[in-house]
Design a protein around this motif. Structure first.
Motif, short mmCIF file in Angstrom:
data_model
loop_
_atom_site.label_atom_id
_atom_site.label_comp_id
_atom_site.label_asym_id
_atom_site.label_seq_id
_atom_site.Cartn_x
_atom_site.Cartn_y
_atom_site.Cartn_z
N VAL A 96 0.85 -1.20 0.00
CA VAL A 96 0.00 0.00 0.00
C VAL A 96 0.88 1.24 0.00
O VAL A 96 2.04 1.19 0.38
CB VAL A 96 -0.95 0.05 1.23
CG1 VAL A 96 -1.95 -1.08 1.22
CG2 VAL A 96 -0.17 0.06 2.53
N LYS A 97 0.31 2.36 -0.44
CA LYS A 97 1.00 3.64 -0.37
C LYS A 97 -0.01 4.71 0.02
O LYS A 97 -1.21 4.45 0.04
CB LYS A 97 1.72 3.97 -1.68
CG LYS A 97 0.89 3.86 -2.92
CD LYS A 97 1.78 3.93 -4.16
CE LYS A 97 1.01 3.71 -5.42
NZ LYS A 97 0.45 2.41 -5.65
N VAL A 98 0.47 5.88 0.34
CA VAL A 98 -0.40 6.98 0.76
C VAL A 98 -1.44 7.23 -0.33
O VAL A 98 -1.11 7.29 -1.52
CB VAL A 98 0.41 8.26 1.06
CG1 VAL A 98 -0.52 9.42 1.35
CG2 VAL A 98 1.35 8.02 2.23
N GLY A 99 -2.70 7.34 0.09
CA GLY A 99 -3.79 7.58 -0.84
C GLY A 99 -4.56 6.32 -1.23
O GLY A 99 -5.67 6.41 -1.75
N ASP A 100 -3.98 5.15 -0.98
CA ASP A 100 -4.67 3.89 -1.30
C ASP A 100 -5.83 3.67 -0.34
O ASP A 100 -5.74 4.00 0.85
CB ASP A 100 -3.72 2.70 -1.19
CG ASP A 100 -2.74 2.61 -2.34
OD1 ASP A 100 -2.86 3.41 -3.30
OD2 ASP A 100 -1.85 1.74 -2.29
N HIS A 101 -6.91 3.09 -0.86
CA HIS A 101 -8.03 2.69 -0.02
C HIS A 101 -7.85 1.21 0.29
O HIS A 101 -7.58 0.41 -0.60
CB HIS A 101 -9.36 2.93 -0.74
CG HIS A 101 -9.66 4.39 -0.90
ND1 HIS A 101 -10.24 5.14 0.10
CD2 HIS A 101 -9.42 5.24 -1.92
CE1 HIS A 101 -10.36 6.38 -0.31
NE2 HIS A 101 -9.86 6.48 -1.54
N VAL A 102 -7.97 0.86 1.57
CA VAL A 102 -7.78 -0.52 2.00
C VAL A 102 -9.05 -1.04 2.65
O VAL A 102 -9.87 -0.28 3.15
CB VAL A 102 -6.58 -0.64 2.98
CG1 VAL A 102 -5.28 -0.28 2.29
CG2 VAL A 102 -6.78 0.19 4.22
N LYS A 103 -9.17 -2.35 2.63
CA LYS A 103 -10.30 -3.04 3.27
C LYS A 103 -9.76 -3.82 4.47
O LYS A 103 -8.60 -4.23 4.49
CB LYS A 103 -10.96 -3.99 2.29
CG LYS A 103 -11.53 -3.31 1.07
CD LYS A 103 -12.92 -3.80 0.85
CE LYS A 103 -13.52 -3.13 -0.35
NZ LYS A 103 -14.46 -2.13 0.02
N ARG A 104 -10.62 -4.04 5.43
CA ARG A 104 -10.26 -4.83 6.61
C ARG A 104 -9.74 -6.19 6.15
O ARG A 104 -10.32 -6.84 5.30
CB ARG A 104 -11.49 -5.00 7.50
CG ARG A 104 -11.19 -5.80 8.71
CD ARG A 104 -12.45 -6.07 9.51
NE ARG A 104 -12.11 -6.95 10.60
CZ ARG A 104 -12.44 -6.73 11.84
NH1 ARG A 104 -13.16 -5.69 12.15
NH2 ARG A 104 -12.07 -7.56 12.78
N GLY A 105 -8.59 -6.60 6.71
CA GLY A 105 -7.99 -7.89 6.37
C GLY A 105 -6.99 -7.81 5.23
O GLY A 105 -6.31 -8.79 4.94
N GLN A 106 -6.87 -6.66 4.58
CA GLN A 106 -5.91 -6.49 3.49
C GLN A 106 -4.51 -6.37 4.06
O GLN A 106 -4.28 -5.71 5.07
CB GLN A 106 -6.26 -5.24 2.68
CG GLN A 106 -5.33 -4.99 1.51
CD GLN A 106 -5.76 -3.78 0.69
OE1 GLN A 106 -6.91 -3.34 0.76
NE2 GLN A 106 -4.83 -3.25 -0.07
N THR A 107 -3.53 -7.00 3.41
CA THR A 107 -2.14 -6.94 3.86
C THR A 107 -1.59 -5.54 3.63
O THR A 107 -1.69 -5.00 2.54
CB THR A 107 -1.28 -7.97 3.11
OG1 THR A 107 -1.81 -9.27 3.33
CG2 THR A 107 0.17 -7.92 3.58
#
Length: 145
Positions: free
Chosen positions: A90-101
């Motif tokens: 991931v990097k700044v600005g990325d949207h993540v979901k619960r459980g994502q590495t």
């Protein structure tokens, strides 16, 4: 391995202030873990002793107050990507979901994936690739949706 050996290793862990130890003996593996000891040194001394060799980059202005902090659950080496020449998880600005590495923390040659605990946007990456991180060290800041 008997009770006496395990106690001997536990004493060695306390003496050397280790938080984990893995012993392989006769094709059997024993792993001992303990919580880090709370230091009784003055605060200034602890800050100097605990300072990492490379300081983490400062988060962007205003990001310090935003979002939930994802901290390291162990002492180890922070890796932002699954391989040396790969894109970061991931990097700044990325949207993540619960459980994502989010990253990997290597501890005692074990690669531990650190997962997002909530959905949101990465607003800060608080550690550098290859940096040694302590237990509780901030790794990411995630602003919930």
């Amino acid at each position: 391995m008997n009770d006496t050996d395990i106690r001997k290793y536990a004493d060695l862990m306390r003496e050397l202030d280790l938080t984990g130890l893995e012993i392989t003996e006769n094709d059997r593996v024993v792993r001992l873990e303990r919580a880090p000891a709370v230091s009784t040194l003055p605060r200034e001394t602890v800050a100097v002793a605990a300072a990492p060799a490379e300081a983490a980059p400062a988060p962007a202005a205003g990001a310090a107050e935003e979002g939930d902090v994802v901290t390291s659950p162990m002492v180890g080496v922070f890796y932002a990507a699954p391989a040396e020449n790969a894109e970061p998880f991931v990097k700044v600005g990325d949207h993540v979901k619960r459980g994502q590495t989010l990253c990997i923390v290597e501890a005692m040659k074990l690669m531990n994936e650190i997962m997002a605990e909530t959905d949101g946007e990465i607003v800060a990456v608080c550690a550098e690739n290859g940096q040694v991180v302590d237990y509780g060290c901030p790794l990411f800041r995630i602003k919930g949706r």
